[in-house]
Scaffold this active site. Sequence first.
Site, PDB file in Angstrom:
ATOM      1  N   ASP A 204     103.892 -64.328  32.291  1.00  0.00           N
ATOM      2  CA  ASP A 204     103.850 -62.971  31.775  1.00  0.00           C
ATOM      3  C   ASP A 204     105.270 -62.315  31.464  1.00  0.00           C
ATOM      4  O   ASP A 204     106.326 -63.042  30.952  1.00  0.00           O
ATOM      5  CB  ASP A 204     103.672 -62.360  33.506  1.00  0.00           C
ATOM      6  CG  ASP A 204     102.919 -60.867  33.413  1.00  0.00           C
ATOM      7  OD1 ASP A 204     102.891 -60.343  32.184  1.00  0.00           O
ATOM      8  OD2 ASP A 204     102.751 -60.601  34.291  1.00  0.00           O
ATOM      9  N   HIS A 344      92.007 -59.431  29.546  1.00  0.00           N
ATOM     10  CA  HIS A 344      93.007 -58.769  30.036  1.00  0.00           C
ATOM     11  C   HIS A 344      93.854 -58.093  29.126  1.00  0.00           C
ATOM     12  O   HIS A 344      94.237 -56.805  28.994  1.00  0.00           O
ATOM     13  CB  HIS A 344      93.899 -59.360  31.182  1.00  0.00           C
ATOM     14  CG  HIS A 344      94.844 -58.276  31.689  1.00  0.00           C
ATOM     15  ND1 HIS A 344      94.934 -57.369  32.272  1.00  0.00           N
ATOM     16  CD2 HIS A 344      96.306 -58.844  31.840  1.00  0.00           C
ATOM     17  CE1 HIS A 344      95.835 -56.801  32.923  1.00  0.00           C
ATOM     18  NE2 HIS A 344      96.944 -57.697  32.626  1.00  0.00           N
TER      19      HIS A 344
END
Length: 492
Positions: A204, A344
């Site tokens: 991330d 996403h």
Amino acid sequence: TPATTPDPHNIQGDIIVGIPKKTQTYFFFQIDGDPSLFRKALVDIVPLIKTAAQVQKDREALREHKRRHGHGGDGPGPLLKMTGTQIAFSNAGLVKMGISGVATPSSSDPKSDPFVKGQFRDAQNIGDAGTGDADNFKPAWDPAFGNANIDGVIFVGGDSHHSVNEKMEEIKRILGPSVKEVISIIGDTRPKNESGHEHFGFLDGISNPTIEGLDKNPLPGPKPIAAKHLITGQTSDANTPPVIIDGSFLAFRYLFQLVPEFNEFLKSNPIKGKNLSDEEGSELLGARMVGRWKSGAPIDLTPNKDDPNLGNDSQRNHRNNNFFYTNELTVTMGDQTHCPFSAHTRKTNPRADFTEHGRGGDILDSHRIARRGIQFGPEVTQEEANNKRTIHGRGLLFVCYQSDILNGFQFVQKSWANNPDFLDLALDNKGNKLSPGLDSIIGQNAESGRDVVGTDPADPDGKITIPRFIVPRGGEYFFSPSITALRDIIAL
Ligand code: HEM
């Protein structure tokens, strides 16, 4: 005086640079008793707040340390001893202190301004589960957030619990009885090779907006955006309230992740394909839900298998963020064989999907957010893995910055992630328009459930229902003032 270029010596460092952290403690507080006591204590807190220029220096020192010792930074290995302290206030806190002038710029009505209302009263809007009707909605949150009584947050990030605790003690000594703790939450990056990866296992913190005029050497990828999208008060309008110049809105979300359940879902629903083992099919499903493989490699660039060299490659060849979902458009518009529209990353930053189709880049830029979260909770235990059920709370302390909560966090969550019709470019097998469904990871919508389309590359209109693996347990909207606003307007 109003300014159109933000001053790195005036902006809090987390907003545009990001406090380096292996661990971070968030101290959510209520201003107690006479607010002027707190405002006086603030005089001694302000010098502890790190500016963007200082955090940039810290990052350079870390890079140098890493060059010399082969480790450091945010990655595995010991960090240089350092901490970074930041502060932000909710609307309730500003009101208590008698500070006016802070509101969501694009909101014409305080009653619907998410910042003024607070996140508790915005929870239904952003799809959180709860009880009661529109006027009386109560999200199913941790009581600390469910009473909507947080006035502010001070957070300290750093290399170790020891350094952070030391700094936190110093801060609490200065504040004394002027504040009452509502809740303290500790975030920790994950151990060893998982460092930098969120709890589902995906790298991330790769894609964040860079800023025109501030980032001198932006990595290849989406173009830098104007500072006004992240920083408030960037205008030459003489009526701009000084308190908002060089500030930013901070959206905090306390997001629990059901990791063993997520893993079990992937395992039981592998994508079937000629050359795919079940294990590979499960891995592919996860990647198509996120938009990246676990290594960080974008599936737009490598749709069939992970490529860890690409995933890590923000520094060497600068490729891991240099993609625009245009690979498929050359095949046929509306195709999603590389990346589903419901993935996403594609939902939350549609890149060229948006700009190539008559929607101005500036509109997309107004929906960009700078994410600075950190993980919390332990690794999955053997017992949890065996039972495929979460016992220990873990997840993401999500933080993002923007100059406008209606255009930033709230828009991305509500109008994109939770909206099954976004993005309206997808086409089915026969070339008809197709609703992509929700964001596979964060989409939540009481009306339509979590129906997601396009996870199987061979079946663009194939729909699956994905259980909720993210459970929001709280949050608040804050304003993160500049150093001068803190010193000259808020502190007494
Ligand atoms: C990107 C996970 C919540 C917005 C990513 C990435 C991962 C991830 C793995 C790819 C890495 C990267 O591009 O930096 C998660 C998880 C979440 C979560 C596990 C919840 C626990 C959210 C929320 C929002 C959000 C609540 C906003 C409403 C974004 C954005 C990107 C991103 C804007 C970058 C997309 C791009 O520029 O390509 N997230 N995320 N995420 N996420 Fe999330």
